[in-house]
Write a protein that holds these residues in place. Structure first.
Motif, short mmCIF file in Angstrom:
data_model
loop_
_atom_site.label_atom_id
_atom_site.label_comp_id
_atom_site.label_asym_id
_atom_site.label_seq_id
_atom_site.Cartn_x
_atom_site.Cartn_y
_atom_site.Cartn_z
N ASP A 199 7.60 -5.31 -6.42
CA ASP A 199 7.10 -3.39 -6.50
C ASP A 199 7.83 -3.31 -5.60
OD1 ASP A 199 4.39 -4.30 -8.18
OD2 ASP A 199 3.18 -5.32 -6.55
N LEU A 200 8.18 -4.01 -4.42
CA LEU A 200 8.99 -3.40 -3.48
C LEU A 200 9.97 -2.82 -3.74
CD1 LEU A 200 8.59 -5.88 -1.12
CD2 LEU A 200 7.42 -3.35 -0.67
N LEU A 201 10.74 -2.69 -5.65
CA LEU A 201 11.27 -1.82 -6.09
C LEU A 201 11.50 -1.33 -6.48
CD1 LEU A 201 13.69 -6.48 -6.48
CD2 LEU A 201 13.95 -4.69 -4.30
N ALA A 202 10.76 -1.25 -6.88
CA ALA A 202 10.02 0.36 -7.66
C ALA A 202 10.66 0.90 -7.03
CB ALA A 202 8.59 0.27 -8.33
N GLY A 203 10.68 2.90 -7.84
CA GLY A 203 11.40 3.82 -6.92
C GLY A 203 10.37 4.53 -6.30
N ARG A 204 8.79 4.12 -6.10
CA ARG A 204 7.53 4.30 -5.32
C ARG A 204 6.92 3.64 -5.76
NH1 ARG A 204 5.17 9.27 -9.34
NH2 ARG A 204 3.68 9.20 -7.09
N ALA A 205 5.86 3.91 -4.60
CA ALA A 205 4.60 1.92 -4.86
C ALA A 205 3.17 2.46 -5.25
CB ALA A 205 4.59 2.66 -3.04
N THR A 206 3.27 1.41 -6.17
CA THR A 206 1.92 1.30 -7.04
C THR A 206 1.40 1.52 -6.06
OG1 THR A 206 1.51 -1.16 -6.23
CG2 THR A 206 3.66 -0.29 -8.14
N PRO A 207 -0.31 1.65 -6.07
CA PRO A 207 -1.61 2.19 -5.72
C PRO A 207 -1.69 0.25 -5.00
CG PRO A 207 -1.89 3.18 -8.10
CD PRO A 207 -0.78 2.42 -7.86
N ASN A 208 -1.56 -0.72 -5.46
CA ASN A 208 -1.83 -2.27 -4.99
C ASN A 208 -0.75 -1.88 -3.83
OD1 ASN A 208 -3.36 -2.54 -6.84
ND2 ASN A 208 -2.11 -4.01 -7.81
N LEU A 209 0.33 -1.29 -4.03
CA LEU A 209 1.33 -1.80 -2.77
C LEU A 209 1.18 -1.29 -1.87
CD1 LEU A 209 3.79 -2.83 -1.56
CD2 LEU A 209 5.54 -1.23 -2.74
N ARG A 210 0.17 0.47 -2.20
CA ARG A 210 0.12 1.12 -1.11
C ARG A 210 -0.44 0.87 0.01
NH1 ARG A 210 2.22 5.50 1.57
NH2 ARG A 210 0.95 4.15 3.05
N ARG A 211 -1.98 0.13 -1.10
CA ARG A 211 -3.14 -0.85 -0.27
C ARG A 211 -2.60 -1.63 0.78
NH1 ARG A 211 -6.04 -0.30 -5.08
NH2 ARG A 211 -5.66 -2.51 -5.80
N VAL A 212 -1.46 -2.21 0.54
CA VAL A 212 -0.82 -3.21 1.81
C VAL A 212 -0.19 -1.95 2.82
CG1 VAL A 212 1.18 -4.87 2.37
CG2 VAL A 212 -0.23 -4.71 -0.24
N PHE A 213 0.13 -1.04 2.34
CA PHE A 213 1.02 -0.07 3.22
C PHE A 213 -0.19 0.24 4.96
CE2 PHE A 213 5.15 1.18 0.53
CZ PHE A 213 5.25 0.16 0.87
N ASN A 214 -1.24 0.43 3.64
CA ASN A 214 -2.55 1.29 4.46
C ASN A 214 -3.07 0.40 5.46
OD1 ASN A 214 -2.19 3.88 3.30
ND2 ASN A 214 -3.29 3.59 1.97
N THR A 215 -3.21 -0.89 5.10
CA THR A 215 -3.09 -1.90 6.20
C THR A 215 -2.73 -1.67 6.92
OG1 THR A 215 -4.55 -3.48 3.74
CG2 THR A 215 -4.48 -3.80 6.06
N LEU A 216 -1.67 -2.20 6.96
CA LEU A 216 -0.72 -2.63 8.01
C LEU A 216 -0.94 -1.38 9.21
CD1 LEU A 216 2.37 -3.73 6.25
CD2 LEU A 216 1.07 -5.01 7.58
N LEU A 217 -0.69 0.01 8.77
CA LEU A 217 -1.08 1.44 9.08
C LEU A 217 -1.72 1.24 10.50
CD1 LEU A 217 0.53 3.50 6.55
CD2 LEU A 217 1.29 2.72 8.65
N ASP A 218 -2.72 0.27 9.19
CA ASP A 218 -4.50 0.88 10.26
C ASP A 218 -3.94 -0.24 11.52
OD1 ASP A 218 -5.57 1.95 7.83
OD2 ASP A 218 -6.95 0.15 7.52
N GLY A 219 -3.53 -1.25 11.05
CA GLY A 219 -3.50 -2.59 12.43
C GLY A 219 -2.19 -1.50 13.30
N VAL A 220 -1.69 -0.54 12.97
CA VAL A 220 -0.18 0.44 13.48
C VAL A 220 -1.46 1.14 14.22
CG1 VAL A 220 0.62 1.87 14.25
CG2 VAL A 220 1.45 -0.31 12.54
N ASP A 221 -2.23 1.87 13.69
CA ASP A 221 -3.61 1.94 14.45
C ASP A 221 -3.85 2.26 16.01
OD1 ASP A 221 -3.20 4.68 13.00
OD2 ASP A 221 -4.22 3.83 11.10
N ALA A 222 -4.54 0.71 15.75
CA ALA A 222 -4.90 0.06 16.79
C ALA A 222 -3.81 -0.25 18.03
CB ALA A 222 -5.39 -1.08 15.79
#
Length: 286
Positions: A199-222
């Motif tokens: 999924d990381l090699l696609a031209g845009r993030a899939t909804p599933n991959l976007r969930r991973v990004f958002n989870t990591l960003l939740d950790g970054v927010d903390a």
């Protein structure tokens, strides 16, 4: 004993990156003029060992041998040869001996870059934090020691440096996999979200991959919330302004990565983000 020439090998491992390629200021004008040469010595050393770990033409064993040689020069166990990578370690050694900054702020970086050289996988958030402990947090501690700050500043600085490292991983997640065959997206989070490395090699993030990004960003927010305390803890006024600016930029880049897709193009700071950071620095002057 290994032959010196065979350890150092070719002098062609540069990635071509420089201070202008970084999201955040390196040895900026906010720092004391007297300290800037020491900051640049540290940055030059860090750039060299990063380039060694990222070199696409060296084997894992060659990378580790080169990193070990850099450590030996830094610690005075090996005489440097007259070339840029070895001399960067010698120059930093001289800086540390002059300033009293602990050598661990440089040798700890090698732990992370040896892991990169070996292709050590990132399987969980804890693995990611462990990697950042050695790849990023020593940079903040170096600057704190250089400015004579006290240990109670370390936790907030560690949070900031870890945040910056994870943000960089998110920005570069596609390139890291394509060029270096390296993925810092925790495999357990990927599996939970139903995402794969393909999924990381696609031209845009899939909804599933976007969930991973958002989870990591939740950790970054903390992490950013913890890092927000750093400017108030730093005693040196100029360095306090620098910290305030970088904390602001970390918050701004986190927001951009929430809204923008790092697979569709590099998510980068804009002029407005720099203006907000400048305001934060000015407010930290008092």
């Amino acid at each position: 004993m290994t032959d010196t020439a065979s350890v150092w090998g070719r002098d062609d491992v540069s990635s071509g990156k420089g201070a202008s390629d970084e999201n955040f200021p390196v040895g900026s004008l906010l720092l004391s003029k007297a300290l800037r040469p020491h900051v640049h010595a540290y940055y030059d050393y860090a750039r060299v060992i990063d380039d060694i770990a990222d070199c696409e033409t060296l084997s894992a064993d060659e990378k580790i041998a080169r990193l070990d040689a850099m450590e030996d020069v830094l610690l005075g166990k090996r005489d440097p040869i007259p070339r840029a990578d070895a001399m960067s370690a010698a120059k930093l050694r001289a800086s540390f001996l002059k300033t009293g900054v602990p050598f661990e702020t440089a040798t700890d970086l090698l732990i992370a870059f040896r892991d990169d050289s070996r292709g050590t996988p990132c399987t969980s958030w804890d693995d990611l934090l462990h990697y950042c402990r050695y790849s990023a947090n020593p940079v903040g501690r170096f600057l704190l020691h250089l400015h004579g700050e006290v240990p109670h500043t370390f936790a907030a600085a560690d949070a900031l440096c870890t945040s910056l490292q994870i943000l960089n991983h998110l920005q570069d997640c596609q390139g890291d996999l394509q060029r270096l065959h390296r993925c810092y997206m925790p495999t357990d989070l990927m599996a939970q979200a139903g995402a794969t490395q393909d999924d990381l090699l696609a031209g845009r993030a899939t909804p599933n991959l976007r969930r991973v990004f958002n989870t990591l960003l939740d950790g970054v927010d903390a992490l950013n919330r913890e890092a927000s305390a750093l400017p108030g803890l730093v005693r040196d006024r100029r360095f306090r302004m620098e910290c305030a600016a970088i904390v602001s930029l970390a918050h701004r880049l986190t927001q951009r990565l929430r809204r923008e897709d790092p697979l569709a193009g590099r998510v980068a700071l804009k002029r407005t983000d720099i203006m907000y950071a400048a305001g934060a620095a000015l407010r930290a002057w008092s």
